[in-house]
Design a protein around this motif. Structure first.
Motif, PDB file in Angstrom:
ATOM      1  N   PHE A 164       0.836  -1.201   0.000  1.00 24.56           N
ATOM      2  CA  PHE A 164       0.000   0.000   0.000  1.00 24.56           C
ATOM      3  C   PHE A 164       0.869   1.248   0.000  1.00 24.56           C
ATOM      4  CE2 PHE A 164      -2.721   3.013   2.593  1.00 24.56           C
ATOM      5  CZ  PHE A 164      -3.561   3.341   1.531  1.00 24.56           C
ATOM      6  N   GLY A 165       0.572   2.155  -0.911  1.00 22.16           N
ATOM      7  CA  GLY A 165       1.381   3.359  -1.052  1.00 22.16           C
ATOM      8  C   GLY A 165       0.936   4.522  -0.195  1.00 22.16           C
ATOM      9  N   GLY A 166      -0.187   4.363   0.515  1.00 20.29           N
ATOM     10  CA  GLY A 166      -0.685   5.434   1.368  1.00 20.29           C
ATOM     11  C   GLY A 166      -0.256   5.264   2.813  1.00 20.29           C
ATOM     12  N   LYS A 183      -8.893  13.909   1.398  1.00 16.92           N
ATOM     13  CA  LYS A 183      -8.378  12.595   1.016  1.00 16.92           C
ATOM     14  C   LYS A 183      -9.438  11.514   1.169  1.00 16.92           C
ATOM     15  CE  LYS A 183      -3.609  13.820   2.125  1.00 16.92           C
ATOM     16  NZ  LYS A 183      -2.407  13.510   2.935  1.00 16.92           N
ATOM     17  N   LYS A 184      -9.189  10.409   0.473  1.00 14.65           N
ATOM     18  CA  LYS A 184     -10.077   9.258   0.578  1.00 14.65           C
ATOM     19  C   LYS A 184      -9.582   8.379   1.721  1.00 14.65           C
ATOM     20  CE  LYS A 184     -11.120   9.166  -4.390  1.00 14.65           C
ATOM     21  NZ  LYS A 184     -11.003   8.374  -5.657  1.00 14.65           N
ATOM     22  N   VAL A 185     -10.500   8.083   2.631  1.00 10.73           N
ATOM     23  CA  VAL A 185     -10.146   7.339   3.838  1.00 10.73           C
ATOM     24  C   VAL A 185     -10.992   6.073   3.919  1.00 10.73           C
ATOM     25  CG1 VAL A 185     -10.019   7.397   6.358  1.00 10.73           C
ATOM     26  CG2 VAL A 185      -9.579   9.481   5.039  1.00 10.73           C
ATOM     27  N   VAL A 186     -10.354   4.960   4.266  1.00 10.36           N
ATOM     28  CA  VAL A 186     -11.056   3.723   4.584  1.00 10.36           C
ATOM     29  C   VAL A 186     -10.800   3.399   6.043  1.00 10.36           C
ATOM     30  CG1 VAL A 186     -11.239   1.234   4.173  1.00 10.36           C
ATOM     31  CG2 VAL A 186     -10.955   2.795   2.236  1.00 10.36           C
ATOM     32  N   GLU A 327      -9.352  -9.162   0.414  1.00  9.67           N
ATOM     33  CA  GLU A 327      -8.523 -10.127  -0.313  1.00  9.67           C
ATOM     34  C   GLU A 327      -7.055  -9.728  -0.219  1.00  9.67           C
ATOM     35  OE1 GLU A 327      -7.945 -10.746  -4.922  1.00  9.67           O
ATOM     36  OE2 GLU A 327      -9.681 -11.933  -4.244  1.00  9.67           O
ATOM     37  N   THR A 328      -6.785  -8.451  -0.504  1.00 10.99           N
ATOM     38  CA  THR A 328      -5.419  -7.961  -0.396  1.00 10.99           C
ATOM     39  C   THR A 328      -5.382  -6.444  -0.472  1.00 10.99           C
ATOM     40  OG1 THR A 328      -3.172  -8.132  -1.312  1.00 10.99           O
ATOM     41  CG2 THR A 328      -4.986  -8.055  -2.890  1.00 10.99           C
ATOM     42  N   PHE A 329      -4.364  -5.871   0.129  1.00 12.11           N
ATOM     43  CA  PHE A 329      -4.078  -4.459  -0.091  1.00 12.11           C
ATOM     44  C   PHE A 329      -3.398  -4.332  -1.458  1.00 12.11           C
ATOM     45  CE2 PHE A 329      -5.133  -3.912   4.217  1.00 12.11           C
ATOM     46  CZ  PHE A 329      -5.119  -2.561   4.550  1.00 12.11           C
ATOM     47  N   THR A 330      -3.621  -3.207  -2.100  1.00 11.45           N
ATOM     48  CA  THR A 330      -2.935  -2.897  -3.352  1.00 11.45           C
ATOM     49  C   THR A 330      -2.190  -1.581  -3.170  1.00 11.45           C
ATOM     50  OG1 THR A 330      -4.773  -1.612  -4.288  1.00 11.45           O
ATOM     51  CG2 THR A 330      -4.815  -4.020  -4.631  1.00 11.45           C
ATOM     52  N   GLU A 331      -1.527  -1.134  -4.190  1.00 11.68           N
ATOM     53  CA  GLU A 331      -0.790   0.120  -4.086  1.00 11.68           C
ATOM     54  C   GLU A 331      -1.705   1.295  -3.794  1.00 11.68           C
ATOM     55  OE1 GLU A 331       2.186   3.004  -6.755  1.00 11.68           O
ATOM     56  OE2 GLU A 331       1.489   1.085  -7.571  1.00 11.68           O
ATOM     57  N   HIS A 332      -2.928   1.219  -4.339  1.00  9.44           N
ATOM     58  CA  HIS A 332      -3.833   2.375  -4.249  1.00  9.44           C
ATOM     59  C   HIS A 332      -5.023   2.152  -3.323  1.00  9.44           C
ATOM     60  CE1 HIS A 332      -1.579   4.245  -7.455  1.00  9.44           C
ATOM     61  NE2 HIS A 332      -1.742   3.165  -8.204  1.00  9.44           N
ATOM     62  N   LEU A 342     -11.460  -0.625  -3.263  1.00  8.52           N
ATOM     63  CA  LEU A 342     -11.665   0.630  -2.545  1.00  8.52           C
ATOM     64  C   LEU A 342     -10.395   1.460  -2.640  1.00  8.52           C
ATOM     65  CD1 LEU A 342     -13.352  -0.706   0.744  1.00  8.52           C
ATOM     66  CD2 LEU A 342     -14.485   0.168  -1.302  1.00  8.52           C
ATOM     67  N   GLU A 343     -10.477   2.613  -3.284  1.00 17.91           N
ATOM     68  CA  GLU A 343      -9.322   3.497  -3.350  1.00 17.91           C
ATOM     69  C   GLU A 343      -9.165   4.221  -2.008  1.00 17.91           C
ATOM     70  OE1 GLU A 343      -9.200   6.196  -6.565  1.00 17.91           O
ATOM     71  OE2 GLU A 343      -9.554   4.676  -8.110  1.00 17.91           O
ATOM     72  N   ALA A 344      -7.911   4.390  -1.604  1.00 14.91           N
ATOM     73  CA  ALA A 344      -7.670   5.049  -0.318  1.00 14.91           C
ATOM     74  C   ALA A 344      -6.324   5.742  -0.309  1.00 14.91           C
ATOM     75  CB  ALA A 344      -7.731   4.025   0.811  1.00 14.91           C
ATOM     76  N   ASP A 345      -6.317   6.917   0.297  1.00  7.83           N
ATOM     77  CA  ASP A 345      -5.055   7.595   0.609  1.00  7.83           C
ATOM     78  C   ASP A 345      -4.604   7.230   2.022  1.00  7.83           C
ATOM     79  OD1 ASP A 345      -5.027   9.244  -1.853  1.00  7.83           O
ATOM     80  OD2 ASP A 345      -6.789  10.176  -0.939  1.00  7.83           O
ATOM     81  N   ILE A 346      -5.600   7.006   2.886  1.00  7.74           N
ATOM     82  CA  ILE A 346      -5.335   6.669   4.288  1.00  7.74           C
ATOM     83  C   ILE A 346      -6.215   5.488   4.673  1.00  7.74           C
ATOM     84  CG2 ILE A 346      -5.461   7.469   6.681  1.00  7.74           C
ATOM     85  CD1 ILE A 346      -5.093  10.331   5.609  1.00  7.74           C
ATOM     86  N   VAL A 347      -5.639   4.505   5.349  1.00  5.56           N
ATOM     87  CA  VAL A 347      -6.399   3.391   5.902  1.00  5.56           C
ATOM     88  C   VAL A 347      -6.246   3.425   7.423  1.00  5.56           C
ATOM     89  CG1 VAL A 347      -6.604   0.885   6.097  1.00  5.56           C
ATOM     90  CG2 VAL A 347      -6.195   1.935   3.856  1.00  5.56           C
TER      91      VAL A 347
END
Length: 496
Positions: A164-166, A183-186, A327-332, A342-347
């Motif tokens: 994850f890049g965030g 920002k997009k937050v999950v 399932e998995t975290f991705t870069e975005h 789900l796109e996120a800048d912050i988790v």
């Protein structure tokens, strides 16, 4: 006992571990009921307040109404029912100052070991500080630091999280400088912390662009008023000394009734909660997907939201809820089992807390280690075979402080009885006829992950944990002090 340099450790009548709600409240009771006793409060951190000075995440607030979370001896001085963290912290500070117990707090002191000596009839505490280890002895040890591990929260092993890049943050270790504006937050989680964070991060000038609450399993969510209308009305017409007990009694009765109805008539309560949620959500919203847990109400703690702020954030479109598994975290962001991404800048991993009894300190009795799973909890506040030790476990179905007040009252009553009867040591003695039960009969994940590490409960009093204030109020204020307890008189001579 002497220290390494030959000095005799300081001896106190009582040592209280922890300067949060439990420790401050207990110290106030002790000061009032037994002012002649010497005591100190040992606090590992550099501030009092416990949870309320530790947690800094957006929107931090109580998840219990303040008229029952506040102390019985010093009622909450406001009509706000679900108060914000800073207000609660100020309340704890004001209480400590008013009763003069703040001068007894020793900050930066972590108890790492406690050893009881039957020959000396006292505890010897190993206390870690910036200056190194020191030793303190005491006749009574009161552990008031709760049962959570405060240096880290619980985070599952999420697959691919390293990709994850965030930013990933746990609420327990929140950085006040974290900028989530625009920002997009999950927020991963479904408990009290998650339902507090989601609406809070959608408000104010620095609000997030959008917040998604990602939950594997829904929770029951109940909207209540931020202020108590009965408290507001009574405060206008009656003096506080009359109004406060009425409001407190009313709220205790409501908590007991809500829990009992939920347990006895779960189908009915499910319908009530579903109807309330549906009425506050957009038309056609998937209520049964996102607000219909697979367990009965109060099998886990119910989430309270002031003025329905979570529902309002969803209705405005500032927030949404996704019920799925990762399932998995991705870069975005995060890819779900359903294939949705789900796109996120912050988790934010609002995934719970870890339990840790006695702050991880080691306990020994006459050089024998105390293995908590081998002990049984006496009245939910002492351990079988362990002398002169009291600990605090609050209610899972009501305000924590309700039980803390009762235990502190019981302890002070016990001290008075022992003084009157010439007793110095009290040790709960386990009855072999009592069958074991889990100490906490609660399905929450944080409990189930650690239940095997906790003391056991029993199938009958005084070994059964009632989780009912009305029952405990009678048992702890009026019940026998001798039942299940072995007392010893003070020795004529205690070795130095």
């Amino acid at each position: 006992m002497s220290t390494a340099d030959g000095a005799t450790p300081e001896h106190l009548d009582v040592v209280i571990v922890g300067a949060g709600l439990s420790g401050i409240g207990t110290a106030c009771h002790l000061t009032t009921e037994h002012p002649q006793r010497s005591f100190a409060i040992l606090e590992a951190r550099d501030d009092l307040g416990g949870t309320w000075s530790l947690f800094r995440y957006p929107g931090i607030r109580s998840d219990s109404d303040m008229h029952t979370l506040g102390f019985r001896f010093r009622p909450w001085p406001d009509s706000v029912a679900l108060a914000d963290g800073p207000s609660i912290l100020q309340y704890v500070r004001d209480t400590a100052a008013e009763y003069g117990v703040d001068s007894h707090i020793r900050f930066g002191r972590r108890v790492t070991a406690a050893a009881w000596s039957s020959a000396e009839q006292r505890w010897t505490l190993t206390v870690s500080s910036a200056a190194g280890d020191e030793f303190v002895t005491c006749s009574w040890l009161l552990w008031c630091s709760g049962y959570y591990r405060y240096d880290q929260g619980y985070t599952p092993d999420f697959p691919g999280i390293e990709n994850f890049g965030g930013t990933v943050v746990h609420p327990q270790l929140w950085d006040p400088e974290l900028d989530y504006a625009g920002k997009k937050v999950v927020v991963i989680g479904s408990g009290a912390t998650a339902v507090t964070l989601v609406p809070a991060m959608t408000q104010g000038e620095g609000r997030a662009a959008h917040v998604t609450q990602l939950q594997r399993t829904p929770s029951y969510v109940l909207a209540i008023g931020r202020t108590d209308p009965v408290a507001e009305t009574l405060s206008r017409w009656l003096p506080a000394r009359i109004a406060d007990p009425i409001v407190r009694a009313k709220n205790i009765a409501q908590l007991i009734a809500l829990y009992q109805i939920s347990q006895r008539f779960p189908g009915f309560m499910k319908g009530v909660l579903r109807k309330q949620a549906a009425a506050q959500l957009p038309e056609g919203y998937e209520v049964d997907t996102h607000f219909n847990p697979p367990y009965n109400p109060w099998d886990q703690r119910m989430c309270m939201v002031p003025n329905g702020d979570l529902f309002k954030a969803i209705k405005r479109g500032d927030a949404d809820i996704v019920t799925d598994t990762i399932e998995t975290f991705t870069e975005h962001g995060i890819r779900l089992r359903s294939g949705q991404e789900l796109e996120a800048d912050i988790v934010v991993t609002a995934t719970g807390l870890n339990l840790q009894m006695f702050g991880g300190a080691t306990l020994t009795v006459d050089d024998e280690p105390v293995k908590l799973p081998d002990t049984m909890a006496y009245k939910g506040m002492m351990l079988s075979g362990v002398p002169n030790l009291v600990f605090m476990i609050g209610y899972t179905n009501a305000s924590w402080t309700l039980k803390v007040d009762l235990v502190a009252e019981y302890f002070c009553r016990l001290l008075g009885w022992m003084d009157a009867h010439g007793k110095a040591v009290a040790t709960p003695e386990r009855d072999p006829a009592v069958e074991e039960r889990p100490l906490l009969d609660f399905e929450a994940g944080y409990v189930q992950r650690s239940i095997h590490e906790l003391p056991r409960g029993g199938d009958r009093k005084p070994w059964a944990l009632a989780m009912n204030y009305a029952i405990d109020a009678v048992a702890l204020r009026r019940g026998s002090l001798e039942e299940g307890m072995r007392f010893e008189p003070e020795r004529a001579t205690i070795p130095a």
